[in-house]
Enzyme design. Structure first.
Site, PDB file in Angstrom:
ATOM      1  CB  SER A  39      -0.772  -0.057   1.246  1.00  0.00           C
ATOM      2  OG  SER A  39      -0.122  -0.231   2.483  1.00  0.00           O
ATOM      3  CB  THR A  90      -1.857   5.583   4.132  1.00  0.00           C
ATOM      4  OG1 THR A  90      -2.830   5.896   3.133  1.00  0.00           O
ATOM      5  CG2 THR A  90      -0.916   6.909   4.048  1.00  0.00           C
ATOM      6  CB  THR A 128      -0.771   6.315   0.222  1.00  0.00           C
ATOM      7  OG1 THR A 128      -1.460   5.082   0.146  1.00  0.00           O
ATOM      8  CG2 THR A 128      -1.292   7.230  -0.493  1.00  0.00           C
ATOM      9  NE  ARG A 130      -8.932   7.288  -4.297  1.00  0.00           N
ATOM     10  CZ  ARG A 130      -7.942   7.045  -3.269  1.00  0.00           C
ATOM     11  NH1 ARG A 130      -6.727   6.870  -3.190  1.00  0.00           N
ATOM     12  NH2 ARG A 130      -8.665   6.814  -2.106  1.00  0.00           N
ATOM     13  CB  THR A 172      -4.114   5.344   7.688  1.00  0.00           C
ATOM     14  OG1 THR A 172      -3.745   4.186   6.570  1.00  0.00           O
ATOM     15  CG2 THR A 172      -4.326   4.493   8.849  1.00  0.00           C
ATOM     16  N   GLY A 173      -6.579   4.838   5.734  1.00  0.00           N
ATOM     17  CA  GLY A 173      -7.775   4.078   5.491  1.00  0.00           C
ATOM     18  C   GLY A 173      -8.340   4.467   3.783  1.00  0.00           C
TER      19      GLY A 173
HETATM   20  N1  GLY Z   1      -5.527   6.605   2.342  1.00  0.00           N
HETATM   21  C1  GLY Z   1      -4.991   6.418   1.212  1.00  0.00           C
HETATM   22  C2  GLY Z   1      -5.893   6.745   0.206  1.00  0.00           C
HETATM   23  O1  GLY Z   1      -6.849   6.633   0.127  1.00  0.00           O
HETATM   24  O2  GLY Z   1      -5.518   6.844  -1.081  1.00  0.00           O
END
Ligand code: GLY
Length: 328
Positions: free
Chosen positions: A63, A186, A204, A214, A237-238
């Protein structure tokens, strides 16, 4: 070391010592690598960059950096930012040729009047500042993408939206106990040095199989990360979209600036996310926060999140203080 709101006196003494807090289980080994320099009087800014570089170089972390999972078309793009204050912050997003977004973000902060560079311009800027061009797509991540594409042909062609929007965990295996250790997203890191200076960073590869182009929360100041020397620091994070919709890191820091303890600030962020009408079972979001006086906290929307805390007593992998939706 304290893990929640139970021993403020202990935290008051910790506030005068270096301290570091990172997201996920891999944060523990990254903290351990960066700790000796911080403990020897190094700056918090150097420490958070070192933690980020450690994770960005690790091909086992799917990730972040090299080893991260690619977008829907099999292309890698990386995001990251670094911050010590509103005057000292930098960010890059959608870089495709360099492995260390946090280091490039720091260069943006140091050498430009800007805060954020994107895409080809950010990669060119990295070239001009001597950053090495490196492969970002690891063989294991490419194999994972090929498998996903075969199993999800409509999503891979963009005919159906990608329905797996939880970061990481693709390589998780084994029983439940070993599985949670592999859940991740992340890398977010917060540090305070012996001068009492706060800094934070996050890095990330973004959501696996994302629509090309994106960008999530991680490189956006106030969303994935915010640091205010008078209020504190918070990193998320998430699922980035959840925290972007409420400027989650800024919200947590602003609440701490108003006097809230980290756990109360994090609870408010998680409450706002938990109240969404469109929350999906795969949505996960976690926040860690640190005040300038050394009080800190952690929380997650759902079970599975772990964080790593480091001080002179050693490095510990901990469960968060708050799980907003337990049993999900
Ligand atoms: N938290 C990392 C992302 O959604 O890109």
């Amino acid at each position: 070391m304290t893990t929640d709101g139970t021993a403020p006196e202990a935290r008051e003494s910790a506030a005068r010592s270096p301290f570091m807090l990172s997201t996920w289980s891999f944060g523990e080994r990254a903290n351990a690598a960066a700790w000796p320099a911080l403990a020897a009087g190094g700056s918090s800014m150097d420490a958070v960059e070192a933690v980020s570089i450690f994770c960005e170089d690790d091909p086992e972390i799917d990730s972040v950096g090299y080893g991260g999972l690619p977008d829907r078309d099999g292309e890698m793009s990386l995001d990251g930012c670094i911050m010590a204050s509103p005057e000292q912050c930098g960010s890059v997003c959608a870089i495709r040729r360099h492995r260390h977004p946090v280091s490039i973000a720091r260069l943006v902060m140091q050498h430009t009047p800007h805060i954020m560079l994107a895409g080809e311009g950010a990669d060119d800027f990295a070239d001009q500042h001597g950053q090495q061009v490196e492969e970002l797509l690891a063989p294991r991540a490419r194999e994972a993408w090929v498998k996903w594409k075969q199993e999800n042909p409509d999503q891979a062609r963009g005919v159906r939206p990608v329905d797996r929007d939880r970061g990481g965990q693709l390589f998780a295996s084994g029983n439940d106990e070993s599985r949670w250790k592999d859940l991740h997203d992340t890398i977010g890191v917060l540090a305070i040095d012996e001068q009492g200076t706060l800094a934070g960073a996050c890095s990330t590869s973004g959501m696996p199989w994302k629509v090309p182009g994106r960008v999530g929360d991680s490189p956006i100041i106030g969303h994935g990360l915010y640091v205010d020397p008078y209020g504190g620091a918070a990193v998320a994070t998430g699922t980035g979209e959840l925290v972007m919709a409420i400027c989650g890191s800024f919200l947590a820091v602003e609440l701490m600036r108003g006097g809230a303890m980290p756990r109360d600030a994090i609870t408010e962020v998680l409450d706002r996310i938990a109240s969404r009408s469109d929350l999906k079972p795969e949505h996960q979001l976690a926040v860690i926060a640190l005040r300038p006086d050394g009080h800190w906290g952690s929380g997650a929307l759902r079970p599975g999140f772990r964080l790593a805390a480091s001080d002179a007593g050693g490095h510990q992998l901990l469960e968060p203080e708050i799980v907003r939706l337990p049993g999900t």
